[in-house]
Design an enzyme around this catalytic site. Structure first.
Site, short mmCIF file in Angstrom:
data_model
loop_
_atom_site.label_atom_id
_atom_site.label_comp_id
_atom_site.label_asym_id
_atom_site.label_seq_id
_atom_site.Cartn_x
_atom_site.Cartn_y
_atom_site.Cartn_z
N MET A 240 13.17 23.48 3.78
CA MET A 240 12.46 22.73 2.74
C MET A 240 13.42 22.00 1.80
O MET A 240 13.18 20.86 1.40
CB MET A 240 11.55 23.66 1.94
CG MET A 240 10.60 22.89 1.03
SD MET A 240 9.55 23.91 0.00
CE MET A 240 8.49 24.69 1.21
N LYS B 134 0.84 -1.21 0.00
CA LYS B 134 0.00 0.00 0.00
C LYS B 134 0.88 1.25 0.00
O LYS B 134 2.08 1.17 0.28
CB LYS B 134 -0.91 -0.02 1.23
CG LYS B 134 -0.15 -0.02 2.55
CD LYS B 134 -1.07 -0.28 3.74
CE LYS B 134 -0.27 -0.35 5.03
NZ LYS B 134 -1.09 -0.77 6.18
N TYR C 209 17.06 28.94 9.95
CA TYR C 209 15.86 29.67 10.38
C TYR C 209 15.78 29.76 11.89
O TYR C 209 16.07 28.79 12.60
CB TYR C 209 14.59 28.97 9.88
CG TYR C 209 14.32 29.16 8.41
CD1 TYR C 209 14.10 30.43 7.89
CD2 TYR C 209 14.28 28.07 7.55
CE1 TYR C 209 13.83 30.61 6.54
CE2 TYR C 209 14.01 28.23 6.21
CZ TYR C 209 13.78 29.50 5.71
OH TYR C 209 13.52 29.67 4.39
N ARG D 66 -10.85 -0.39 14.89
CA ARG D 66 -10.76 0.44 13.69
C ARG D 66 -11.75 -0.21 12.74
O ARG D 66 -12.93 -0.28 13.05
CB ARG D 66 -9.30 0.45 13.20
CG ARG D 66 -8.84 1.77 12.69
CD ARG D 66 -7.35 1.76 12.40
NE ARG D 66 -6.93 0.61 11.61
CZ ARG D 66 -5.70 0.42 11.15
NH1 ARG D 66 -4.76 1.29 11.41
NH2 ARG D 66 -5.40 -0.64 10.44
C1 LIG Z 1 -0.35 -1.91 6.78
C2 LIG Z 1 -1.01 -3.15 7.20
C3 LIG Z 1 -0.27 -4.33 7.36
C4 LIG Z 1 1.24 -4.38 7.33
O1 LIG Z 1 1.72 -3.91 8.57
P1 LIG Z 1 3.29 -3.83 8.88
O2 LIG Z 1 3.34 -3.36 10.30
O3 LIG Z 1 3.85 -2.80 7.95
O4 LIG Z 1 3.85 -5.16 8.65
C5 LIG Z 1 -0.97 -5.49 7.61
N1 LIG Z 1 -2.32 -5.49 7.73
C6 LIG Z 1 -3.05 -4.35 7.64
C7 LIG Z 1 -4.54 -4.41 7.80
C8 LIG Z 1 -2.43 -3.15 7.38
O5 LIG Z 1 -3.15 -2.03 7.30
#
Ligand SMILES: *Cc1c(COP(=O)(O)O)cnc(C)c1O
Length: 361
Positions: free
Chosen positions: A303, A35, A255, A130
């Site tokens: 930046m 993802k 800065y 969640r």
């Molecule tokens: C992102 C995610 C993972 C992977 O988690 P990691 O900690 O990066 O291994 C697995 N399952 C779900 C539902 C996720 O959102």
């Protein structure tokens, strides 16, 4: 010479980390989690290093459709599920697996022609609160999806752990117990293991593991570093020195004039900043690798630039390359200094940072 920052991507490190995930879960299939553009690594560029994965997992439908457009033919699990009829039809057409986490999604599925339904995966809320069906919604949901004939040969139950990174937390056991009881009672397969679970709980691997961060070489566990766990960094973020100069005792850097030179000293200006994804909250003292030794960042991150204290490396020259994280400097360390996690450092890489792919084919 090109003076813009680069992220060297090591596909052999990726292959190594994927093999390590498989070794930890020898009985399970591996769904590589890619993802968010493969955690900022560039998903199209990374795919050649993921040949050995049985399938992939992404958060959203559009991410899965992009993978199909890139030619990926393996199973793809959409962990966030679908939110309208168009997404569901596209998922069915493209052979995606959709997580179902809410009764209204089942209503939506039931309103569509049976032929247009994709394979569905039951997502259970085992305590993270969640996404996921609550345990008491499970049986009804399972039966409805069975009646819609969209669960494949055997139902797959997925869930996500809230505290798997913390080996001292008892929550993981509680969640696992709930998941495994449901799965056993309904002869379902399990997918619950993220990287932290894969690396720490051999008895909780289930049938399909979902490694994310470990594939990229960072640690999913509190107080353990990637290298300690046998992981190799996939991304090495580098930038060149744009300027080297000497400033006088009492003069300030950057800065807010927040950093004051304690003596006459050489400093270097490196061509990378928060506009490239380097964390703005990295404080003075955060290490940057120059040659093979770390030098401290001084002043605020801006930046396009950061400034380095070169007292320990006066021989540094314009055009020398420094490493912000990766080979020789664990991203976990920089994340800790900046009050974040390596996941976010990786995801924050911007398009301005050119990818340089190594270990292809
Ligand atoms: C992102 C995610 C993972 C992977 O988690 P990691 O900690 O990066 O291994 C697995 N399952 C779900 C539902 C996720 O959102």
């Amino acid at each position: 010479m090109d003076f813009s920052p680069r992220a060297r991507i090591d596909l052999n490190a990726l292959r190594h980390n994927l093999a390590l995930a498989q070794q930890h879960a020898p009985q399970a299939g591996v769904l590589a989690v890619i993802k968010a553009n493969a955690y900022g690594h560039g998903v199209a560029q990374l795919l050649p290093g993921l040949d050995q994965a049985q399938g992939f997992a992404v958060a959203r439908c559009d991410e899965a459709l992009r993978l199909r457009a890139l030619g990926v033919r393996k199973p793809i699990l959409v962990m966030g599920g679908a939110y309208n009829a168009e997404m569901i039809s596209a998922a069915a057409e493209q052979g995606l697996m959709l997580a179902v986490h809410h009764p209204w999604q089942i209503e939506l599925l039931a309103s569509l022609p049976r032929k247009a339904l994709p394979r569905c995966v039951l997502k259970i809320d085992s305590g993270m609160h969640r996404l996921g069906l609550l345990a008491d919604q499970f049986e009804t949901s399972l039966n409805r999806l069975k009646a819609l004939n969209c669960l494949g040969e055997q139902p797959l139950l997925m869930s996500h752990m809230a505290c798997a990174d913390d080996l001292a937390s008892g929550m993981t056991e509680q969640q696992w117990q709930l998941i495994s009881e449901l799965a056993q009672r309904h002869s379902a397969q399990i997918s619950a293991a993220n990287s932290a679970l894969i690396l720490s709980r051999p008895e909780m691997q289930g049938d399909w593991v979902r490694p994310g961060i470990m594939l990229y070489g960072a640690s999913p566990l509190i107080e353990r570093s990637g290298p300690e766990l046998g992981l190799q960094p996939v991304m090495t973020l580098q930038a060149p020195l744009l300027a080297v100069k000497t400033i006088l005792k009492g003069e300030s850097v950057g800065y807010g004039a927040s950093w004051i030179a304690p003596e006459d000293m050489p400093i270097g200006v490196l061509g990378i900043g928060y506009g490239d994804g380097y964390p703005r909250h990295a404080p003075a003292g955060t290490p940057v690798l120059l040659g093979d030794s770390p030098v401290p960042l001084i002043g605020r991150v801006s930046m396009d630039m950061i400034t380095l204290d070169l007292r320990s490396r006066p021989q540094a020259r314009v055009g020398d390359w420094a490493t912000l994280w990766g080979q020789g400097l664990a991203a976990d360390r920089i994340a800790a200094a900046a009050g974040t996690i390596a996941y976010q450092l990786f995801c924050n890489r911007t398009e301005r940072v050119r990818l340089e792919i190594h270990g292809q084919g």
